[in-house]
Design an enzyme around this catalytic site. Structure first.
Site, short mmCIF file in Angstrom:
data_model
loop_
_atom_site.label_atom_id
_atom_site.label_comp_id
_atom_site.label_asym_id
_atom_site.label_seq_id
_atom_site.Cartn_x
_atom_site.Cartn_y
_atom_site.Cartn_z
N ASP A 1 -5.57 2.58 -3.04
CA ASP A 1 -4.13 2.66 -2.77
C ASP A 1 -3.51 1.37 -2.25
OD1 ASP A 1 -5.17 2.59 -0.21
OD2 ASP A 1 -3.56 3.82 0.58
N GLU A 2 -4.24 0.26 -2.32
CA GLU A 2 -3.60 -0.97 -1.86
C GLU A 2 -4.05 -2.19 -2.64
OE1 GLU A 2 -4.82 -2.26 2.26
OE2 GLU A 2 -6.01 -0.45 2.08
N ASP B 1 0.81 -1.21 0.00
CA ASP B 1 0.00 0.00 0.00
C ASP B 1 0.84 1.25 0.00
OD1 ASP B 1 0.54 0.55 2.66
OD2 ASP B 1 -1.53 1.18 3.04
#
Length: 444
Positions: free
Chosen positions: A124-125, A29
DNA sequence: GAGAGGTAG
DNA sequence: GATTCTACCTCTC
């Protein structure tokens, strides 16, 4: 006679085959994603306290490490921070989702080079199925970190473990424990050190455990991650839920939360927003609902979906306890549809429930019971005159050609920002998705 | 099946 | 005076 097992056909490996090969799960992430993206395009932000604000510039959703050190919490309202921003040298940016989405896609593409099985978990991950010796896995993590920094320009951390829950935890340590240098593999950490770390971490830090569960766990003497990892899974299931039991099993190293396929269809779509200034009349709300109805139509069409049910709702502010009101209506649609006229009309069913003078802080619509657009024609009797003339696609075409806001149905068509529209005074340019907002580079 | 409750990012 | 948004899951009735 010995039966021979046929060899797998050449070509890409099937998912079950990948699963057998996959030994561990990596969680990658991006550190404070939105703030990091802002810095990619504006390096002058490097090293400075920076917050990215939610819609309407309401509250801080992402903080740079420097901003965290100032004691600014997640969700802290901007109006409380703003007065001290100058003295702190704090910089704020409105959220720029178009830019973040584009950078996210680049990160995910990059990760795809390191694993054949990437589950994009959020903007974001991502979880990656990975395989190799302990040393190889750690090296893989370091390679991904280096590549993300060099090729996209964002800092990432990597946690690697046998289960998703442990990978999440390892990722947290990678982030907060400088000795790991951004990459942590669970089984590579000595057992006594792991226990010490788990003993010092509250259950609220775990993936899947938030404040409510934490309170209830506290009440039965389970406070730390170590406590929970030693709990009896069956007892946890009986006292709480299967979800928490899975967490316990995963902490003990038994995978229960599988890697997921990419979601193709969605179950529901929501279009909802808080207003920059409250709405007090049905006429204004009618306009808002028209906008949402048309957005819903466009999104449904884009995903080749039709809805059978539309729910429209509005609500007063949670922070104003007087005069509260949360009207909502659920409208079954006569047939599955993505038609803007029908959806807008359905959304307007909320209007009779609106009280003039009440300060509505938010409103929205939700379409549910979604299904793929069928190709068989509906019975003539039920045919919808608008759909027949393809108003939805026509409007999309015009919007594409002449810009959003160039066309709209009835009340949604008015030009210029109505005064309830979103406040985003500090947005950075959409560097990578709009030609007129490209970054300029001066070569001197 | 609907609604409440909870959670994530 | 002012305080995100979207989407999922499970449990209960």
């Amino acid at each position: 006679m010995v039966k021979t097992i046929p060899r797998a056909a050449a070509g890409p490996m099937s998912k079950p085959a990948l699963m057998r090969q996959m030994q561990e799960i990596a969680l990658v992430d991006v550190n404070c994603f939105y703030a990091s993206v802002e810095r990619v395009f504006d390096p002058s932000l490097e090293g400075k306290p920076l917050v990215v604000l939610s819609n309407n510039d309401g509250c801080a959703v992402t903080r740079s490490p420097e901003a965290k050190r100032l004691g600014i919490g997640v969700g802290e309202p901007w109006f409380k921070i703003a007065p001290r921003a100058r003295e702190w040298g704090l910089i704020a940016r409105s959220s720029n989702y178009e830019l973040y989405g584009d950078i996210s896609a680049r990160v995910m593409e990059l990760l795809g080079r390191y694993s054949a099985w990437v589950e994009v978990y959020s903007i974001d991950e991502a979880f990656l199925g990975v395989k190799g010796s302990p040393a190889e896995l750690l090296q893989l993590g370091r390679d991904m970190k280096t590549a993300a920094a060099r090729n996209v320009g964002v800092p990432v951390c990597v946690g690697i473990a046998r289960t998703k829950t442990l990978a999440k935890l390892a990722n947290k340590w990678a982030k907060h424990n400088s000795t790991f240098d951004g990459v942590c593999r669970w089984d590579s950490v000595p057992a006594d050190r792991r226990e010490a770390l788990m003993a010092g971490l509250s259950v609220v830090e775990l993936w899947g455990v938030a404040t409510r569960l934490t309170k209830r766990l506290d009440a039965i003497g389970i406070h730390s991650v170590l406590d929970l990892s030693r709990a009896d899974p069956v007892r946890i299931r009986d006292k709480f839920s299967v979800v928490l039991m899975r967490t316990v099993l995963e902490l003990q190293g038994t995978p229960c939360i599988p890697m997921e396929e990419e979601r193709v269809g969605r179950d529901q779509l929501i279009f909802s927003r808080s207003f920059s200034t409250p709405i007090t009349t049905a006429a204004e709300l009618r306009q808002v609902l028209s906008v949402y109805g048309q957005q819903a139509s466009a999104r449904l069409a884009k995903h080749h979906l039709q809805a059978k049910v539309l729910t429209a709702f509005a609500g007063t502010s949670h922070y104003n306890q007087r005069d509260t009101s949360y009207p909502s209506v659920c409208v079954p649609l006569p047939m599955p549809t993505a038609d803007p006229v029908i959806l807008t009309k359905a959304a307007h069913a909320l209007l009779p429930a609106i009280h003039e003078g009440v300060k509505y802080a938010r409103a929205g619509i939700m379409v549910t019971d979604l299904r793929p657009t069928g190709n068989q024609k509906p019975l003539e009797l039920f045919e919808n005159p608008h759909e027949e003339r393809n108003i939805g696609p026509l409007m999309e075409d015009i919007a594409r050609r002449y810009g959003r806001g160039s066309i709209g149905l009835g009340y949604a068509g008015i030009r210029g920002g109505p005064d309830w529209s979103m406040k985003r005074g500090m947005r950075s340019p959409r560097y990578t998705t709009h030609w007129d907002e490209l970054p300029l580079v001066k070569a001197a």
